[in-house]
Design a protein around this motif. Structure first.
Motif, PDB file in Angstrom:
ATOM      1  N   GLY A  40       0.801  -1.217   0.000  1.00  0.00           N
ATOM      2  CA  GLY A  40       0.000   0.000   0.000  1.00  0.00           C
ATOM      3  C   GLY A  40       0.838   1.273   0.000  1.00  0.00           C
ATOM      4  N   LYS A  41       2.162   1.133  -0.049  1.00  0.00           N
ATOM      5  CA  LYS A  41       3.040   2.305  -0.031  1.00  0.00           C
ATOM      6  C   LYS A  41       3.283   2.867  -1.424  1.00  0.00           C
ATOM      7  N   SER A  42       2.859   2.131  -2.444  1.00  0.00           N
ATOM      8  CA  SER A  42       2.937   2.636  -3.802  1.00  0.00           C
ATOM      9  C   SER A  42       1.661   2.225  -4.529  1.00  0.00           C
ATOM     10  N   LEU A  43       1.350   2.951  -5.593  1.00  0.00           N
ATOM     11  CA  LEU A  43       0.168   2.657  -6.379  1.00  0.00           C
ATOM     12  C   LEU A  43       0.368   3.135  -7.802  1.00  0.00           C
ATOM     13  N   THR A  44      -0.487   2.661  -8.689  1.00  0.00           N
ATOM     14  CA  THR A  44      -0.432   3.023 -10.099  1.00  0.00           C
ATOM     15  C   THR A  44      -1.796   3.560 -10.512  1.00  0.00           C
ATOM     16  N   TYR A  45      -1.782   4.653 -11.283  1.00  0.00           N
ATOM     17  CA  TYR A  45      -3.013   5.227 -11.817  1.00  0.00           C
ATOM     18  C   TYR A  45      -2.706   5.805 -13.192  1.00  0.00           C
ATOM     19  N   GLN A  46      -3.478   5.403 -14.186  1.00  0.00           N
ATOM     20  CA  GLN A  46      -3.326   5.854 -15.569  1.00  0.00           C
ATOM     21  C   GLN A  46      -1.875   5.755 -16.048  1.00  0.00           C
ATOM     22  N   GLY A  47      -1.231   4.638 -15.743  1.00  0.00           N
ATOM     23  CA  GLY A  47       0.124   4.406 -16.202  1.00  0.00           C
ATOM     24  C   GLY A  47       1.212   5.132 -15.429  1.00  0.00           C
ATOM     25  N   ARG A  48       0.829   5.885 -14.409  1.00  0.00           N
ATOM     26  CA  ARG A  48       1.802   6.610 -13.584  1.00  0.00           C
ATOM     27  C   ARG A  48       1.995   5.860 -12.276  1.00  0.00           C
ATOM     28  N   ASN A  49       3.232   5.824 -11.803  1.00  0.00           N
ATOM     29  CA  ASN A  49       3.564   5.147 -10.552  1.00  0.00           C
ATOM     30  C   ASN A  49       3.795   6.167  -9.449  1.00  0.00           C
ATOM     31  N   PHE A  50       3.135   5.955  -8.323  1.00  0.00           N
ATOM     32  CA  PHE A  50       3.207   6.871  -7.191  1.00  0.00           C
ATOM     33  C   PHE A  50       3.789   6.164  -5.974  1.00  0.00           C
ATOM     34  N   GLN A  51       4.584   6.898  -5.214  1.00  0.00           N
ATOM     35  CA  GLN A  51       5.199   6.390  -3.992  1.00  0.00           C
ATOM     36  C   GLN A  51       4.743   7.255  -2.823  1.00  0.00           C
ATOM     37  N   SER A  52       4.503   6.643  -1.682  1.00  0.00           N
ATOM     38  CA  SER A  52       4.087   7.379  -0.491  1.00  0.00           C
ATOM     39  C   SER A  52       5.189   8.325  -0.023  1.00  0.00           C
ATOM     40  N   LEU A  53       4.782   9.503   0.451  1.00  0.00           N
ATOM     41  CA  LEU A  53       5.717  10.439   1.070  1.00  0.00           C
ATOM     42  C   LEU A  53       5.906  10.118   2.549  1.00  0.00           C
ATOM     43  N   LYS A  54       5.231   9.089   3.039  1.00  0.00           N
ATOM     44  CA  LYS A  54       5.374   8.599   4.416  1.00  0.00           C
ATOM     45  C   LYS A  54       5.205   9.701   5.460  1.00  0.00           C
ATOM     46  N   GLY A  55       4.245  10.588   5.230  1.00  0.00           N
ATOM     47  CA  GLY A  55       3.970  11.650   6.188  1.00  0.00           C
ATOM     48  C   GLY A  55       4.889  12.851   6.089  1.00  0.00           C
ATOM     49  N   ASN A  56       5.811  12.851   5.127  1.00  0.00           N
ATOM     50  CA  ASN A  56       6.763  13.957   5.003  1.00  0.00           C
ATOM     51  C   ASN A  56       6.364  14.993   3.967  1.00  0.00           C
ATOM     52  N   GLY A  57       5.172  14.876   3.394  1.00  0.00           N
ATOM     53  CA  GLY A  57       4.752  15.832   2.377  1.00  0.00           C
ATOM     54  C   GLY A  57       4.035  17.026   2.976  1.00  0.00           C
ATOM     55  N   PHE A  58       4.083  18.135   2.246  1.00  0.00           N
ATOM     56  CA  PHE A  58       3.313  19.329   2.604  1.00  0.00           C
ATOM     57  C   PHE A  58       2.199  19.416   1.590  1.00  0.00           C
ATOM     58  N   ARG A  59       0.943  19.287   2.005  1.00  0.00           N
ATOM     59  CA  ARG A  59      -0.254  19.289   1.170  1.00  0.00           C
ATOM     60  C   ARG A  59      -0.326  18.098   0.212  1.00  0.00           C
ATOM     61  N   ALA A  60       0.560  17.117   0.358  1.00  0.00           N
ATOM     62  CA  ALA A  60       0.560  15.938  -0.508  1.00  0.00           C
ATOM     63  C   ALA A  60       0.939  14.705   0.308  1.00  0.00           C
ATOM     64  N   ASN A  61       0.513  13.528  -0.173  1.00  0.00           N
ATOM     65  CA  ASN A  61       0.875  12.294   0.513  1.00  0.00           C
ATOM     66  C   ASN A  61       1.546  11.272  -0.407  1.00  0.00           C
ATOM     67  N   TYR A  62       1.579  11.545  -1.718  1.00  0.00           N
ATOM     68  CA  TYR A  62       2.267  10.698  -2.686  1.00  0.00           C
ATOM     69  C   TYR A  62       3.012  11.579  -3.681  1.00  0.00           C
ATOM     70  N   TYR A  63       3.988  10.991  -4.368  1.00  0.00           N
ATOM     71  CA  TYR A  63       4.655  11.690  -5.460  1.00  0.00           C
ATOM     72  C   TYR A  63       4.808  10.745  -6.646  1.00  0.00           C
ATOM     73  N   ASP A  64       4.811  11.329  -7.841  1.00  0.00           N
ATOM     74  CA  ASP A  64       5.007  10.580  -9.069  1.00  0.00           C
ATOM     75  C   ASP A  64       6.487  10.197  -9.142  1.00  0.00           C
ATOM     76  N   ILE A  65       6.786   8.915  -9.243  1.00  0.00           N
ATOM     77  CA  ILE A  65       8.167   8.434  -9.214  1.00  0.00           C
ATOM     78  C   ILE A  65       8.993   9.005 -10.367  1.00  0.00           C
ATOM     79  N   GLU A  66       8.389   9.190 -11.558  1.00  0.00           N
ATOM     80  CA  GLU A  66       9.125   9.693 -12.720  1.00  0.00           C
ATOM     81  C   GLU A  66       9.310  11.200 -12.702  1.00  0.00           C
ATOM     82  N   THR A  67       8.245  11.953 -12.395  1.00  0.00           N
ATOM     83  CA  THR A  67       8.296  13.415 -12.521  1.00  0.00           C
ATOM     84  C   THR A  67       8.596  14.137 -11.212  1.00  0.00           C
TER      85      THR A  67
END
Length: 100
Positions: A31-58
């Protein structure tokens, strides 16, 4: 078996209220990563500001969460720009999540 779930996905890389969609994501086993519309996302593990995931490529940051029954999914409220609902899950979203 791959686990999928309808989720709210909002791009937070440009502003507080970015482009947002509701669609089906594929979850990793942990559950720490997910895929949506061909994009791969990784959890920020609580370290994000206004976000909880980031796109691994961009590196773009996203707020990804389960959709709310009342439709108030945006982290900071409002509905501008409008939240798009993927056509392939629209019926399931409106009946099972929104109860309409």
């Amino acid at each position: 078996m791959t686990k999928t779930r309808i989720m709210y996905v909002e791009n937070k890389s440009e502003s507080l209220n970015g482009e947002a969609r509701i669609g089906r994501v594929t979850l990793s086993k942990t559950g720490k990563s997910l895929t949506y519309q061909g994009r791969n996302f990784q959890s920020l593990k609580g370290n994000g500001f206004r976000a909880n995931y980031y796109d691994i490529e961009t590196g773009e940051e996203f707020w990804i969460s389960g959709p709310r029954k009342d439709g108030q999914d945006r982290l900071y409220g409002g509905n501008i720009p409008p939240v798009e609902i993927d056509a392939d899950i629209a019926d399931e979203y409106w009946s099972k999540i929104r109860g309409k």
